[in-house]
Design an enzyme around this catalytic site. Structure first.
Site, PDB file in Angstrom:
ATOM      1  N   LYS A   1       0.874  -1.190   0.000  1.00 46.79           N
ATOM      2  CA  LYS A   1       0.000   0.000   0.000  1.00 46.79           C
ATOM      3  C   LYS A   1       0.903   1.229   0.000  1.00 46.79           C
ATOM      4  O   LYS A   1       1.351   1.697   1.043  1.00 46.79           O
ATOM      5  CB  LYS A   1      -0.879  -0.032   1.254  1.00 46.79           C
ATOM      6  CG  LYS A   1      -2.220   0.640   1.154  1.00 46.79           C
ATOM      7  CD  LYS A   1      -2.212   2.053   0.633  1.00 46.79           C
ATOM      8  CE  LYS A   1      -2.221   3.094   1.722  1.00 46.79           C
ATOM      9  NZ  LYS A   1      -2.089   4.478   1.179  1.00 46.79           N
TER      10      LYS A   1
ATOM     11  N   GLU B   1       7.898   1.866  12.018  1.00 41.39           N
ATOM     12  CA  GLU B   1       8.979   2.851  11.867  1.00 41.39           C
ATOM     13  C   GLU B   1       8.304   4.208  11.814  1.00 41.39           C
ATOM     14  O   GLU B   1       7.667   4.549  10.818  1.00 41.39           O
ATOM     15  CB  GLU B   1       9.770   2.590  10.568  1.00 41.39           C
ATOM     16  CG  GLU B   1      10.477   1.250  10.520  1.00 41.39           C
ATOM     17  CD  GLU B   1      11.644   1.146  11.495  1.00 41.39           C
ATOM     18  OE1 GLU B   1      12.027   2.164  12.096  1.00 41.39           O
ATOM     19  OE2 GLU B   1      12.145   0.027  11.673  1.00 41.39           O
TER      20      GLU B   1
END
Ligand code: NAD
Length: 501
Positions: free
Chosen positions: A191, A267
């Protein structure tokens, strides 16, 4: 511009005219969402292309089919040698099409073409080659159990991996995730950020037309955050690897708890400090490097040093150098070779940065920049002058909150303890830099700073064999190196009894 610099811009504009579809189970499918998304060039706000986003049925269909393909072993049962070869072939495609990919990376992101061409895209090829090498090297172990028993572990693919990328390093972030996930035998749903999907679309097109991947191993959804949120709620997804903002990271953890307790690697954001002690070796070189790593890619980098903590004895000297450098920067079109800084990626980001600059004007001394750059051809773009605030209090909002743009906060310190305390004074812990000639102090400070990556005497060293990732609200888990592989596998322990009956 095309012929002068050999940049395939007209090729890109032709390619942009082709329809942009979802890629699910080896088929290109038009998005069924009600909303049409426009991808724009932030240098002039022109629409580059548009596509219908995937709707909620398509999101679940992709998850379901990826899980079906995973369970039937179409990829995990492919020999490791073959799997490695397929990853190497992806690397080859990227190398062959570096220029095309670099154009498609810079067009919607605004980063300089030279940055895409020299760094980002070639590194993507390196990533696929690097992880190709790992397909047969991530060992299980034999455990030191009691006599008469054998216990060994097997690393199995974790399943369907939803790989959600941000807009700042679009193909690079995607490659880190896809290469590691495929190397470990998983099926993937990519995505990309809706702002910068072009390189991902083009790479998937290349893979689809040149390589013989089994259907449903690589899937791609072009859609927004709302639909990506749904993907992270799907019981057909087993792992989410997410790079993006801390706020969305929190939602992903919640969604894991609300669904099948899928694994998550996060992250997230940063507010990284860089400490310059009075004995900084090669001060000019250090400032040059720190300035570059702070302001390159328009300051849209998670691990950049946005807080310079400078010893009182060199503060004015360092600040003068920084101001001169900031004032010399030329903002402009990302394909203009004479330009040092392109436009911010999108309007929301542009407005957010300008708002923080206004907040900063009330909190600290503005010494460089502090406004949009709208001279001449820049009038329609999202350009912001490199901005520096001095005498920034670490409790102020500009020191505490991630701005994600060309805005640097400088603060004066007197003692090592004060510098360490300031360095650790935010909720983030992604990276930190320390410049000093005193080796013992360098190691002591590195130990005391609570961040996932420490750079001593050169801020911003990266390599695929070194782990990347932060502590605290900068995220969980690591990317790169062997460290990301465990998060794409599950470890099965097998007991064998061979003792006397
Ligand atoms: P973002 O969080 O807005 O979006 C990232 C991705 O998540 C996009 O693809 C977006 O469509 C998707 N998304 C949005 N809402 C979602 C939801 N509810 N559920 C699932 N997915 C959702 O981040 P961004 O603005 O694209 O990128 C900038 C942020 O990324 C900054 O905070 C930056 O620090 C961070 N970042 C971190 C690293 C790192 O390695 N630590 C690297 C690059 C960027």
């Amino acid at each position: 511009m095309d012929s002068a610099k050999n940049i395939p811009l007209s090729w890109a504009y032709d390619w942009l005219k082709k329809p942009k579809h979802q890629y699910i189970d080896g088929q290109w499918i038009a998005g069924a969402g009600d909303d049409e998304w426009m991808v724009t060039n932030p240098a002039n706000r022109e629409t580059l292309c548009s596509f219908a986003m995937a709707n909620s049925d398509q999101v679940e269909y992709a998850a379901k089919i990826a899980n079906h393909r995973h369970e039937s072993g179409v990829w995990s049962k492919v020999s490791r040698t073959q799997r490695a070869e397929m990853l190497r072939q992806i690397a080859r495609l990227i190398r062959e099409k570096t220029k095309e990919l670099a154009v498609l990376e810079s067009l919607p992101n605004g980063k300089l073409f030279s940055e895409s061409m020299a760094d980002d895209i070639p590194t993507c090829a390196d990533i696929f080659e690097y992880y190709a090498g790992w397909t047969d090297k991530f060992y299980g172990e034999t455990s030191p159990v009691e006599d008469g028993y054998l216990n060994y572990t097997i690393k199995e693919p974790i399943g369907v991996c939803a790989l959600i990328a941000p807009w700042n390093f679009p193909l690079y972030q995607t490659s880190l995730k896809v290469a590691a996930a495929l190397a470990m035998g998983n099926t993937v749903i990519i995505k990309p950020s809706e702002y910068t999907p072009l390189t991902t679309i083009y790479l998937v097109e290349l893979i689809d037309s040149h390589l013989d991947f089994p259907r449903g191993v690589i899937n791609m959804l072009l859609t927004n955050g709302e639909m990506a949120n749904q993907l992270t709620l799907s019981n057909n997804v087993h792992k989410v690897s997410f790079t993006g903002s801390t706020g969305v990271g929190r939602k992903i953890v919640q969604n894991s708890g609300l669904s099948n307790l899928k694994a998550a690697t996060l992250e997230l954001g940063g507010k990284s400090p860089c400490i310059f002690f009075e004995d900084t070796p090669d001060l000019d070189g250090a400032v040059e490097r720190a300035f570059t790593v702070m302001f390159s890619h328009k300051g849209e980098k998670c691990s950049e040093p946005t807080r310079f903590l400078i010893h009182d004895s060199i503060y004015d000297q360092v600040l003068d150098k920084l101001i001169a450098k900031a004032n010399a920067v030329k903002c402009g079109n990302q394909f203009d070779e004479t330009v040092n800084q392109g436009p911010q990626c999108n309007e929301a980001q542009f407005n957010k940065i300008l708002e923080y600059i206004e907040i900063g004007k009330g909190e600290a001394q503005l010494v460089a920049g502090g406004h949009a750059d709208s001279e001449g051809e820049n009038a329609n773009g999202y350009f912001i002058r490199p901005t520096i605030f001095s005498e920034v209090n670490q409790n102020s909002r500009i020191a505490q909150e991630e701005i994600f743009g060309p805005v640097l906060c400088c603060t004066r310190f007197h003692t090592t303890e004060e510098a360490v305390q300031m360095a650790n004074a935010t909720a983030y812990g992604l990276a930190a830099g320390v410049y000093t000639s005193d080796v013992s102090r360098a190691h002591r400070v590195a130990e005391q700073i609570d961040a996932g990556m420490l750079f001593i005497n050169r801020y911003g060293c990266y390599g695929l064999a070194a782990p990347f990732g932060g502590f605290r609200q900068s995220g969980w888990g690591k990317e790169m190196a062997i460290h990301s592989l465990s998060s794409y596998t599950k470890t099965k322990g097998v007991w064998v009894y061979f003792g006397d009956a």
